[in-house]
Design a protein around this motif. Structure first.
Motif, PDB file in Angstrom:
ATOM      1  N   LEU A 107     -15.400  -3.334  -6.440  1.00  0.00           N
ATOM      2  CA  LEU A 107     -15.895  -4.355  -5.518  1.00  0.00           C
ATOM      3  C   LEU A 107     -14.751  -4.948  -4.710  1.00  0.00           C
ATOM      4  O   LEU A 107     -14.903  -5.240  -3.514  1.00  0.00           O
ATOM      5  N   ASP A 108     -13.591  -5.131  -5.334  1.00  0.00           N
ATOM      6  CA  ASP A 108     -12.409  -5.596  -4.597  1.00  0.00           C
ATOM      7  C   ASP A 108     -12.017  -4.583  -3.523  1.00  0.00           C
ATOM      8  O   ASP A 108     -11.620  -4.952  -2.413  1.00  0.00           O
ATOM      9  N   LEU A 109     -12.119  -3.279  -3.860  1.00  0.00           N
ATOM     10  CA  LEU A 109     -11.801  -2.229  -2.892  1.00  0.00           C
ATOM     11  C   LEU A 109     -12.714  -2.337  -1.674  1.00  0.00           C
ATOM     12  O   LEU A 109     -12.246  -2.307  -0.523  1.00  0.00           O
ATOM     13  N   LEU A 110     -14.009  -2.463  -1.899  1.00  0.00           N
ATOM     14  CA  LEU A 110     -14.946  -2.561  -0.780  1.00  0.00           C
ATOM     15  C   LEU A 110     -14.677  -3.811   0.046  1.00  0.00           C
ATOM     16  O   LEU A 110     -14.675  -3.766   1.291  1.00  0.00           O
ATOM     17  N   ARG A 111     -14.439  -4.926  -0.629  1.00  0.00           N
ATOM     18  CA  ARG A 111     -14.192  -6.173   0.109  1.00  0.00           C
ATOM     19  C   ARG A 111     -12.884  -6.092   0.897  1.00  0.00           C
ATOM     20  O   ARG A 111     -12.809  -6.533   2.055  1.00  0.00           O
ATOM     21  N   HIS A 112     -11.843  -5.540   0.266  1.00  0.00           N
ATOM     22  CA  HIS A 112     -10.557  -5.400   0.956  1.00  0.00           C
ATOM     23  C   HIS A 112     -10.706  -4.538   2.197  1.00  0.00           C
ATOM     24  O   HIS A 112     -10.223  -4.905   3.282  1.00  0.00           O
ATOM     25  N   ASP A 113     -11.357  -3.388   2.057  1.00  0.00           N
ATOM     26  CA  ASP A 113     -11.510  -2.488   3.194  1.00  0.00           C
ATOM     27  C   ASP A 113     -12.358  -3.133   4.290  1.00  0.00           C
ATOM     28  O   ASP A 113     -12.037  -3.031   5.485  1.00  0.00           O
ATOM     29  N   ALA A 114     -13.431  -3.803   3.902  1.00  0.00           N
ATOM     30  CA  ALA A 114     -14.280  -4.463   4.889  1.00  0.00           C
ATOM     31  C   ALA A 114     -13.509  -5.550   5.630  1.00  0.00           C
ATOM     32  O   ALA A 114     -13.562  -5.638   6.870  1.00  0.00           O
ATOM     33  N   ASP A 115     -12.768  -6.375   4.900  1.00  0.00           N
ATOM     34  CA  ASP A 115     -11.998  -7.449   5.533  1.00  0.00           C
ATOM     35  C   ASP A 115     -10.908  -6.888   6.446  1.00  0.00           C
ATOM     36  O   ASP A 115     -10.664  -7.418   7.541  1.00  0.00           O
ATOM     37  N   THR A 116     -10.248  -5.806   5.996  1.00  0.00           N
ATOM     38  CA  THR A 116      -9.176  -5.205   6.794  1.00  0.00           C
ATOM     39  C   THR A 116      -9.736  -4.606   8.077  1.00  0.00           C
ATOM     40  O   THR A 116      -9.168  -4.789   9.173  1.00  0.00           O
ATOM     41  N   ILE A 117     -10.842  -3.886   7.975  1.00  0.00           N
ATOM     42  CA  ILE A 117     -11.458  -3.261   9.149  1.00  0.00           C
ATOM     43  C   ILE A 117     -11.948  -4.314  10.135  1.00  0.00           C
ATOM     44  O   ILE A 117     -11.653  -4.261  11.335  1.00  0.00           O
ATOM     45  N   VAL A 118     -12.689  -5.296   9.629  1.00  0.00           N
ATOM     46  CA  VAL A 118     -13.231  -6.331  10.498  1.00  0.00           C
ATOM     47  C   VAL A 118     -12.107  -7.130  11.155  1.00  0.00           C
ATOM     48  O   VAL A 118     -12.132  -7.383  12.378  1.00  0.00           O
ATOM     49  N   GLY A 119     -11.109  -7.518  10.377  1.00  0.00           N
ATOM     50  CA  GLY A 119     -10.017  -8.327  10.922  1.00  0.00           C
ATOM     51  C   GLY A 119      -9.253  -7.616  12.023  1.00  0.00           C
ATOM     52  O   GLY A 119      -8.914  -8.219  13.053  1.00  0.00           O
ATOM     53  N   ALA A 120      -8.985  -6.320  11.811  1.00  0.00           N
ATOM     54  CA  ALA A 120      -8.208  -5.577  12.807  1.00  0.00           C
ATOM     55  C   ALA A 120      -9.027  -5.270  14.056  1.00  0.00           C
ATOM     56  O   ALA A 120      -8.518  -5.374  15.184  1.00  0.00           O
ATOM     57  N   LEU A 121     -10.290  -4.890  13.887  1.00  0.00           N
ATOM     58  CA  LEU A 121     -11.103  -4.535  15.057  1.00  0.00           C
ATOM     59  C   LEU A 121     -11.510  -5.751  15.875  1.00  0.00           C
ATOM     60  O   LEU A 121     -11.695  -5.652  17.093  1.00  0.00           O
ATOM     61  N   THR A 122     -11.657  -6.901  15.223  1.00  0.00           N
ATOM     62  CA  THR A 122     -12.057  -8.100  15.950  1.00  0.00           C
ATOM     63  C   THR A 122     -10.878  -8.963  16.364  1.00  0.00           C
ATOM     64  O   THR A 122     -11.057  -9.979  17.054  1.00  0.00           O
ATOM     65  N   GLY A 123      -9.660  -8.595  15.908  1.00  0.00           N
ATOM     66  CA  GLY A 123      -8.483  -9.374  16.249  1.00  0.00           C
ATOM     67  C   GLY A 123      -8.377 -10.680  15.494  1.00  0.00           C
ATOM     68  O   GLY A 123      -7.719 -11.616  15.957  1.00  0.00           O
ATOM     69  N   THR A 124      -8.991 -10.733  14.316  1.00  0.00           N
ATOM     70  CA  THR A 124      -8.964 -11.979  13.532  1.00  0.00           C
ATOM     71  C   THR A 124      -8.155 -11.834  12.256  1.00  0.00           C
ATOM     72  O   THR A 124      -8.278 -12.674  11.356  1.00  0.00           O
ATOM     73  N   SER A 125      -7.342 -10.776  12.163  1.00  0.00           N
ATOM     74  CA  SER A 125      -6.527 -10.599  10.953  1.00  0.00           C
ATOM     75  C   SER A 125      -5.585 -11.773  10.784  1.00  0.00           C
ATOM     76  O   SER A 125      -5.028 -12.294  11.762  1.00  0.00           O
ATOM     77  N   SER A 126      -5.401 -12.173   9.521  1.00  0.00           N
ATOM     78  CA  SER A 126      -4.513 -13.299   9.253  1.00  0.00           C
ATOM     79  C   SER A 126      -3.062 -12.853   9.281  1.00  0.00           C
ATOM     80  O   SER A 126      -2.752 -11.687   9.099  1.00  0.00           O
TER      81      SER A 126
END
Length: 303
Positions: free
Chosen positions: A284-303
């Motif tokens: 579940l951590d893997l899925l959440r990490h990948d989802a957060d990484t993909i969303v953050g980079a594609l939307t420009g909201t990465s921390s």
């Protein structure tokens, strides 16, 4: 037969003889032993099994699963297993020989998944093995484990079923988070560009176009043609960010970044969990990490 495999076969025979002609001896605490091929399967299985079974993984955290070479200690694990789980879909090329001389029942976790074929290069037309990267498919894995574990330890069948339902609810929460976060992206930016083609199922769930440098990690090296095709895809679609997997070198994707101006969005996890102190100690951590990484980079909201 290779020298390595000849050695393993000898080790297998010796271990099985000591184990009592292949009869499983159970875990150290007397619980039935479920042996999986890699850490992602082991974690899913542990959540379904609860405290009723002893779940182990052949490969360790961080291992590359595609070209894995079993060791004599792996053969010892197989000798005491009461059930062996593999992914199937041609992921574990080494697995058939591994279980050839064991008596433990064998269950394919991906049975019932509708495969997505690889589209390109020497692997074209063969099923993409990374079906667990879809939370929807992972629910099928869970159901298969619930059934298999109920047959292995019938006295705990109701517990396995309850554990499975709870785990499937968590899987859907991750799926909903990913698809909801990506909904506002412009159509041309809804693309997932990675080193390995390991995200076909996740891209389908999230409504993303997929492009990769090579189909499976067994290729090891990217060709100039593969890199050129990726550069052209990124430029043509205005893809804002690209990614690579944790178990391979990101050098080829860095070439794509240099040629296009896209950002390197980060490392994604697929074939293996991290250690307990790493970023993805559970599936579940893997899925959440990948989802957060993909969303953050594609939307420009990465921390």
């Amino acid at each position: 037969m290779s020298n390595l495999w000849r050695t393993l076969c000898v080790a297998t025979s010796s271990v099985l003889l000591l184990a009592g002609c292949g009869q499983a001896s159970g875990g150290d605490d007397g619980k039935p032993v479920v042996l999986t091929t890699f850490t992602v399967l082991a974690d899913i299985a542990s959540n379904v099994a609860g405290d009723a079974l002893q779940v182990e993984s052949i490969t360790k955290a961080g291992a590359e699963i595609h070209g894995y070479e079993p060791t004599p200690s792996d053969i010892k694990k197989a000798a005491k297993a009461d059930l062996i789980l593999d992914n199937g879909l041609n992921l574990e090329a080494w697995f058939e020989r591994f279980v050839a001389e064991t008596d433990a029942p064998h269950v394919v976790a991906s049975d019932g998944v509708e495969p997505i074929d690889i589209a390109g290069d020497a692997y074209q037309g063969t099923p993409n093995p990374h079906a667990w990267m879809s939370p929807d498919n992972a629910e099928i894995y869970v159901d298969n484990m619930v059934t298999a574990f109920g047959e292995l330890a019938p006295e705990h069948a109701e517990d396995f079923a309850a554990n499975g339902e709870e785990y499937k609810r968590e899987l859907q929460q991750v799926r909903d988070q990913l698809t909801g976060s990506l909904a506002a992206l412009p159509e041309n930016e809804r693309a997932l560009v990675t080193c390995e083609g390991a995200f076909s199922y996740l891209a389908r769930d999230a409504g993303l176009a997929e492009h990769y440098i090579w189909p499976v990690n067994a290729e090891q090296q990217a060709t100039p043609q593969q890199i050129t095709r990726t550069i052209e895809f990124v430029e043509r679609n205005g893809v804002p960010a690209v990614f690579c997997e944790s178990t391979v070198s990101d050098a080829p994707m860095r070439q794509v970044v240099s040629a296009t101006g896209a950002t390197f969005g980060g490392l994604l996890y697929v074939d293996s969990l991290s250690g307990p102190d790493g970023p993805v100690p559970t599936y579940l951590d893997l899925l959440r990490h990948d989802a957060d990484t993909i969303v953050g980079a594609l939307t420009g909201t990465s921390s």
